[in-house]
Write a protein that holds these residues in place. Sequence first.
Motif, mmCIF file in Angstrom:
data_model
loop_
_atom_site.group_PDB
_atom_site.id
_atom_site.type_symbol
_atom_site.label_atom_id
_atom_site.label_comp_id
_atom_site.label_asym_id
_atom_site.label_seq_id
_atom_site.Cartn_x
_atom_site.Cartn_y
_atom_site.Cartn_z
ATOM 1 N N GLY A 1 -5.607 -8.501 0.492
ATOM 2 C CA GLY A 1 -6.960 -8.613 -0.043
ATOM 3 C C GLY A 1 -7.987 -7.951 0.856
ATOM 4 O O GLY A 1 -8.886 -7.245 0.376
ATOM 5 N N ASN B 1 -7.351 -3.996 1.038
ATOM 6 C CA ASN B 1 -7.780 -3.361 -0.211
ATOM 7 C C ASN B 1 -9.294 -3.379 -0.368
ATOM 8 O O ASN B 1 -9.880 -2.430 -0.904
ATOM 9 C CB ASN B 1 -7.108 -4.030 -1.405
ATOM 10 C CG ASN B 1 -5.687 -3.558 -1.610
ATOM 11 O OD1 ASN B 1 -5.282 -2.542 -1.061
ATOM 12 N ND2 ASN B 1 -4.913 -4.291 -2.393
ATOM 13 N N MET B 2 -9.943 -4.441 0.088
ATOM 14 C CA MET B 2 -11.402 -4.488 0.030
ATOM 15 C C MET B 2 -12.000 -3.368 0.865
ATOM 16 O O MET B 2 -12.896 -2.649 0.422
ATOM 17 C CB MET B 2 -11.895 -5.848 0.520
ATOM 18 C CG MET B 2 -13.419 -5.988 0.638
ATOM 19 S SD MET B 2 -14.077 -5.434 2.246
ATOM 20 C CE MET B 2 -13.359 -6.653 3.348
ATOM 21 N N GLU B 3 -11.486 -3.199 2.098
ATOM 22 C CA GLU B 3 -12.014 -2.168 2.983
ATOM 23 C C GLU B 3 -11.745 -0.773 2.408
ATOM 24 O O GLU B 3 -12.608 0.114 2.467
ATOM 25 C CB GLU B 3 -11.404 -2.294 4.380
ATOM 26 C CG GLU B 3 -11.745 -3.592 5.117
ATOM 27 C CD GLU B 3 -13.177 -3.629 5.640
ATOM 28 O OE1 GLU B 3 -13.952 -2.683 5.375
ATOM 29 O OE2 GLU B 3 -13.518 -4.611 6.325
ATOM 30 N N ARG C 1 -14.075 -0.076 -0.607
ATOM 31 C CA ARG C 1 -15.458 0.211 -0.189
ATOM 32 C C ARG C 1 -15.637 1.690 0.141
ATOM 33 O O ARG C 1 -16.731 2.241 -0.004
ATOM 34 C CB ARG C 1 -15.816 -0.623 1.049
ATOM 35 C CG ARG C 1 -16.078 -2.100 0.775
ATOM 36 C CD ARG C 1 -16.169 -2.858 2.084
ATOM 37 N NE ARG C 1 -17.322 -2.427 2.875
ATOM 38 C CZ ARG C 1 -18.480 -3.065 2.932
ATOM 39 N NH1 ARG C 1 -18.654 -4.182 2.242
ATOM 40 N NH2 ARG C 1 -19.455 -2.623 3.675
ATOM 41 N N ASP D 1 -16.806 -11.216 3.880
ATOM 42 C CA ASP D 1 -16.016 -11.217 5.110
ATOM 43 C C ASP D 1 -15.374 -9.856 5.302
ATOM 44 O O ASP D 1 -15.020 -9.170 4.337
ATOM 45 C CB ASP D 1 -14.954 -12.327 5.065
ATOM 46 C CG ASP D 1 -15.553 -13.702 5.294
ATOM 47 O OD1 ASP D 1 -16.423 -13.829 6.178
ATOM 48 O OD2 ASP D 1 -15.161 -14.655 4.589
ATOM 49 N N ARG D 2 -15.200 -9.477 6.576
ATOM 50 C CA ARG D 2 -14.713 -8.141 6.895
ATOM 51 C C ARG D 2 -13.563 -8.210 7.909
ATOM 52 O O ARG D 2 -13.366 -9.203 8.595
ATOM 53 C CB ARG D 2 -15.845 -7.283 7.489
ATOM 54 C CG ARG D 2 -17.080 -7.114 6.610
ATOM 55 C CD ARG D 2 -16.814 -6.220 5.411
ATOM 56 N NE ARG D 2 -16.376 -4.887 5.789
ATOM 57 C CZ ARG D 2 -17.201 -3.878 6.102
ATOM 58 N NH1 ARG D 2 -18.511 -4.060 6.091
ATOM 59 N NH2 ARG D 2 -16.714 -2.679 6.411
ATOM 60 N N ASP E 1 -12.476 -14.911 2.900
ATOM 61 C CA ASP E 1 -12.635 -14.352 1.557
ATOM 62 C C ASP E 1 -13.298 -12.975 1.595
ATOM 63 O O ASP E 1 -14.498 -12.863 1.863
ATOM 64 C CB ASP E 1 -13.465 -15.297 0.689
ATOM 65 C CG ASP E 1 -13.441 -14.921 -0.784
ATOM 66 O OD1 ASP E 1 -12.982 -13.809 -1.118
ATOM 67 O OD2 ASP E 1 -13.884 -15.742 -1.613
ATOM 68 N N PRO E 2 -12.550 -11.921 1.309
ATOM 69 C CA PRO E 2 -13.130 -10.573 1.322
ATOM 70 C C PRO E 2 -14.128 -10.353 0.191
ATOM 71 O O PRO E 2 -14.909 -9.393 0.231
ATOM 72 C CB PRO E 2 -11.917 -9.664 1.148
ATOM 73 C CG PRO E 2 -10.912 -10.502 0.438
ATOM 74 C CD PRO E 2 -11.114 -11.889 0.963
ATOM 75 N N ASN E 3 -14.128 -11.221 -0.797
ATOM 76 C CA ASN E 3 -15.033 -11.070 -1.942
ATOM 77 C C ASN E 3 -16.415 -11.663 -1.686
ATOM 78 O O ASN E 3 -17.308 -11.529 -2.526
ATOM 79 C CB ASN E 3 -14.423 -11.721 -3.183
ATOM 80 C CG ASN E 3 -13.124 -11.045 -3.602
ATOM 81 O OD1 ASN E 3 -13.045 -9.826 -3.655
ATOM 82 N ND2 ASN E 3 -12.100 -11.835 -3.870
ATOM 83 N N THR E 4 -16.582 -12.340 -0.541
ATOM 84 C CA THR E 4 -17.885 -12.944 -0.238
ATOM 85 C C THR E 4 -18.510 -12.349 1.017
ATOM 86 O O THR E 4 -19.378 -12.974 1.635
ATOM 87 C CB THR E 4 -17.747 -14.466 -0.079
ATOM 88 O OG1 THR E 4 -16.826 -14.749 0.983
ATOM 89 C CG2 THR E 4 -17.259 -15.113 -1.362
ATOM 90 N N THR F 1 -10.056 -11.293 10.833
ATOM 91 C CA THR F 1 -11.217 -11.124 9.963
ATOM 92 C C THR F 1 -12.340 -12.080 10.353
ATOM 93 O O THR F 1 -12.145 -12.980 11.172
ATOM 94 C CB THR F 1 -10.822 -11.382 8.493
ATOM 95 O OG1 THR F 1 -10.475 -12.768 8.339
ATOM 96 C CG2 THR F 1 -9.629 -10.525 8.078
#
Length: 230
Positions: free
Chosen positions: A96, A99-101, A104, A19-20, A14-17, A10
């Motif tokens: 995390g 699930n973020m990806e 989206r 980051d990918r 932090d995927p919540n800020t 990545t």
Amino acid sequence: MREIVFDTETTGLDPNTGDRVTELGCVEVIDCIPTGKTFHTYVNPQRSIPKEVIEITGLTAEFLADKPLFEEIAEDFLAFVGDAVLVAHNAPFDRGFINMELARLGHPIYLEDRFKDTARIARAKFPGSYVSLDALCKRFDISLDTRDKHGALIDALLLAEVYLELTGGRTRALDLSGRHASADGKVTFPARAPRPQPLVSRVSDAERAAHAAFIDELGDDALWKRLSNV
């Protein structure tokens, strides 16, 4: 049981800020044994990558610029995983980001009970010891020669070997523990799938005839004859 051992690289922690995911590597295992099937892709994160992350992964924004977006590989990833359990080292981190990806793109996310965390398994098995992937590879004498940088597929392949050792090692594949014993004490073994292409017999007709003649000489109680009637 089919499981997918996987790892992500990545742009940060932090995927919540913002980051990918930049790389995704998956290894299929059945009953903890790698099958040889893998899924691997680099991903264009559509953002810059900090210098300290590049030093760890070797992945630059320039290298990833022409790689597919996550939305372009999502369906292939979901198809490869199917309904398998996901195995990761420090699973909350990878969960995390995955699930973020998925969120989206409007896909359902993976629930926590879908994951196994090898770091947690290792802490319970070796309390007080270091349980990084490197430390576990050294403990189990797994070669790290292929790992000059953190790479998702390389790490997933190493983790698959570590996971096998954490769950009993290669002797697990022999399954001589008797845990498949029925109530009457009889041990049964799970059937293995037949070879896709049967092996060609190397026994000649003459050898077959000689063997049959030898068995006939042993009489009707010969073990070979009893087994052939089972």
